[in-house]
Design a protein around this motif. Sequence first.
Motif, PDB file in Angstrom:
ATOM      1  N   GLN A 116      18.930  19.791   2.911  1.00 14.79           N
ATOM      2  CA  GLN A 116      20.006  19.433   3.839  1.00 14.79           C
ATOM      3  C   GLN A 116      20.695  18.152   3.382  1.00 14.79           C
ATOM      4  OE1 GLN A 116      18.845  19.294   7.975  1.00 14.79           O
ATOM      5  NE2 GLN A 116      20.648  18.130   8.539  1.00 14.79           N
ATOM      6  N   VAL A 117      22.041  18.171   3.383  1.00 16.60           N
ATOM      7  CA  VAL A 117      22.804  16.981   2.996  1.00 16.60           C
ATOM      8  C   VAL A 117      23.504  16.312   4.176  1.00 16.60           C
ATOM      9  CG1 VAL A 117      23.154  17.718   0.601  1.00 16.60           C
ATOM     10  CG2 VAL A 117      24.862  18.289   2.340  1.00 16.60           C
ATOM     11  N   ALA A 118      23.701  17.042   5.272  1.00 17.70           N
ATOM     12  CA  ALA A 118      24.428  16.472   6.415  1.00 17.70           C
ATOM     13  C   ALA A 118      23.927  17.079   7.713  1.00 17.70           C
ATOM     14  CB  ALA A 118      25.924  16.714   6.278  1.00 17.70           C
ATOM     15  N   ASP A 119      24.031  16.282   8.772  1.00 23.49           N
ATOM     16  CA  ASP A 119      23.786  16.743  10.132  1.00 23.49           C
ATOM     17  C   ASP A 119      25.115  16.627  10.855  1.00 23.49           C
ATOM     18  OD1 ASP A 119      22.640  17.529  12.541  1.00 23.49           O
ATOM     19  OD2 ASP A 119      21.963  15.503  13.028  1.00 23.49           O
ATOM     20  N   TRP A 120      25.732  17.769  11.148  1.00 24.92           N
ATOM     21  CA  TRP A 120      27.067  17.788  11.742  1.00 24.92           C
ATOM     22  C   TRP A 120      26.993  17.661  13.256  1.00 24.92           C
ATOM     23  CZ3 TRP A 120      31.100  16.999   8.788  1.00 24.92           C
ATOM     24  CH2 TRP A 120      30.972  17.271   7.424  1.00 24.92           C
ATOM     25  N   LEU A 121      27.895  16.846  13.793  1.00 19.22           N
ATOM     26  CA  LEU A 121      27.977  16.583  15.223  1.00 19.22           C
ATOM     27  C   LEU A 121      29.324  17.099  15.737  1.00 19.22           C
ATOM     28  CD1 LEU A 121      26.536  12.987  14.839  1.00 19.22           C
ATOM     29  CD2 LEU A 121      25.275  15.042  15.514  1.00 19.22           C
ATOM     30  N   GLU A 122      29.815  16.563  16.845  1.00 18.19           N
ATOM     31  CA  GLU A 122      31.069  17.044  17.423  1.00 18.19           C
ATOM     32  C   GLU A 122      32.274  16.589  16.594  1.00 18.19           C
ATOM     33  OE1 GLU A 122      30.786  12.923  19.234  1.00 18.19           O
ATOM     34  OE2 GLU A 122      29.372  14.452  18.566  1.00 18.19           O
ATOM     35  N   LYS A 123      33.400  17.264  16.829  1.00 18.63           N
ATOM     36  CA  LYS A 123      34.632  16.879  16.152  1.00 18.63           C
ATOM     37  C   LYS A 123      35.122  15.521  16.659  1.00 18.63           C
ATOM     38  CE  LYS A 123      36.336  21.284  14.591  1.00 18.63           C
ATOM     39  NZ  LYS A 123      37.525  22.120  14.427  1.00 18.63           N
ATOM     40  N   VAL A 124      35.818  14.813  15.791  1.00 22.47           N
ATOM     41  CA  VAL A 124      36.384  13.509  16.132  1.00 22.47           C
ATOM     42  C   VAL A 124      37.568  13.728  17.065  1.00 22.47           C
ATOM     43  CG1 VAL A 124      37.562  11.482  15.177  1.00 22.47           C
ATOM     44  CG2 VAL A 124      35.623  12.500  13.956  1.00 22.47           C
ATOM     45  N   SER A 125      37.573  13.033  18.181  1.00 21.61           N
ATOM     46  CA  SER A 125      38.671  13.180  19.143  1.00 21.61           C
ATOM     47  C   SER A 125      39.936  12.527  18.586  1.00 21.61           C
ATOM     48  CB  SER A 125      38.300  12.511  20.469  1.00 21.61           C
ATOM     49  OG  SER A 125      38.270  11.101  20.304  1.00 21.61           O
ATOM     50  N   ASP A 126      41.082  12.944  19.117  1.00 22.84           N
ATOM     51  CA  ASP A 126      42.339  12.303  18.721  1.00 22.84           C
ATOM     52  C   ASP A 126      42.323  10.821  19.077  1.00 22.84           C
ATOM     53  OD1 ASP A 126      43.340  14.654  17.662  1.00 22.84           O
ATOM     54  OD2 ASP A 126      44.548  15.140  19.417  1.00 22.84           O
ATOM     55  N   ASP A 127      41.697  10.461  20.194  1.00 24.56           N
ATOM     56  CA  ASP A 127      41.622   9.050  20.583  1.00 24.56           C
ATOM     57  C   ASP A 127      40.875   8.233  19.531  1.00 24.56           C
ATOM     58  OD1 ASP A 127      43.045   9.450  22.923  1.00 24.56           O
ATOM     59  OD2 ASP A 127      41.259   9.515  24.203  1.00 24.56           O
ATOM     60  N   ASP A 128      39.739   8.733  19.046  1.00 19.20           N
ATOM     61  CA  ASP A 128      39.001   8.023  18.003  1.00 19.20           C
ATOM     62  C   ASP A 128      39.782   7.998  16.692  1.00 19.20           C
ATOM     63  OD1 ASP A 128      36.838   7.346  19.599  1.00 19.20           O
ATOM     64  OD2 ASP A 128      35.649   9.081  18.992  1.00 19.20           O
ATOM     65  N   TYR A 129      40.387   9.120  16.341  1.00 24.73           N
ATOM     66  CA  TYR A 129      41.127   9.215  15.084  1.00 24.73           C
ATOM     67  C   TYR A 129      42.351   8.303  15.071  1.00 24.73           C
ATOM     68  CZ  TYR A 129      43.959  11.284  11.352  1.00 24.73           C
ATOM     69  OH  TYR A 129      44.727  11.475  10.240  1.00 24.73           O
ATOM     70  N   LEU A 130      43.048   8.242  16.190  1.00 22.87           N
ATOM     71  CA  LEU A 130      44.299   7.481  16.256  1.00 22.87           C
ATOM     72  C   LEU A 130      44.114   6.021  16.691  1.00 22.87           C
ATOM     73  CD1 LEU A 130      46.523  10.268  17.825  1.00 22.87           C
ATOM     74  CD2 LEU A 130      46.495   9.510  15.435  1.00 22.87           C
ATOM     75  N   MET A 131      42.865   5.593  16.861  1.00 26.74           N
ATOM     76  CA  MET A 131      42.596   4.189  17.190  1.00 26.74           C
ATOM     77  C   MET A 131      43.183   3.323  16.068  1.00 26.74           C
ATOM     78  SD  MET A 131      38.847   2.411  17.874  1.00 26.74           S
ATOM     79  CE  MET A 131      38.345   3.770  18.912  1.00 26.74           C
ATOM     80  N   PRO A 132      43.873   2.228  16.400  1.00 29.27           N
ATOM     81  CA  PRO A 132      44.455   1.389  15.350  1.00 29.27           C
ATOM     82  C   PRO A 132      43.397   0.972  14.315  1.00 29.27           C
ATOM     83  CG  PRO A 132      45.232   0.687  17.494  1.00 29.27           C
ATOM     84  CD  PRO A 132      44.147   1.712  17.741  1.00 29.27           C
ATOM     85  N   ALA A 133      43.705   1.172  13.053  1.00 34.41           N
ATOM     86  CA  ALA A 133      42.751   0.903  11.969  1.00 34.41           C
ATOM     87  C   ALA A 133      42.853  -0.539  11.487  1.00 34.41           C
ATOM     88  CB  ALA A 133      43.019   1.863  10.809  1.00 34.41           C
ATOM     89  N   ASP A 134      41.745  -1.011  10.943  1.00 34.98           N
ATOM     90  CA  ASP A 134      41.681  -2.345  10.338  1.00 34.98           C
ATOM     91  C   ASP A 134      42.139  -2.305   8.884  1.00 34.98           C
ATOM     92  OD1 ASP A 134      40.727  -3.545  12.642  1.00 34.98           O
ATOM     93  OD2 ASP A 134      38.648  -3.206  12.102  1.00 34.98           O
TER      94      ASP A 134
END
Length: 134
Positions: A116-134
């Motif tokens: 196993q290489v990854a443990d997949w969880l839920e999809k990233v929400s638009d709110d998390d994705y669109l949070m202003p980046a550093d």
Amino acid sequence: MDIYKAGSRPTRRANEEWFTGTVLQDPVIEAPEPARVRALRVEFEPGARTAWHTHPLGQTLHVLSGVGLVGLRDEAPWYIRAGDTVWIPPGEEHWHGATPETGMVHLAIQEAQDGQVADWLEKVSDDDYLMPAD
């Protein structure tokens, strides 16, 4: 020794359960045991990203082209650009992908533990994705 000629292994579309948007994957290496290394060239179209996930032995991302994002739980994502390398420790919940406006290609390198290489969880929400980046 094995030599994999360019174009001898097909590009595949990433699994829609674990990715949002158009993501294409080209295999680099899936070394036979006892080796554990796995590597993929991953191309994200603008707006495309992984779901939240972890890696049992960590992951290295090396950005080949474009501008992308990498995020951790409850934190603003960081911009990553061509030439950047990111180390993600074992078990750290994270996601990565393109920015909304710009595609990104990275090399993803990880090791398998018990196959196993990854443990997949839920999809990233638009709110998390669109949070202003550093």
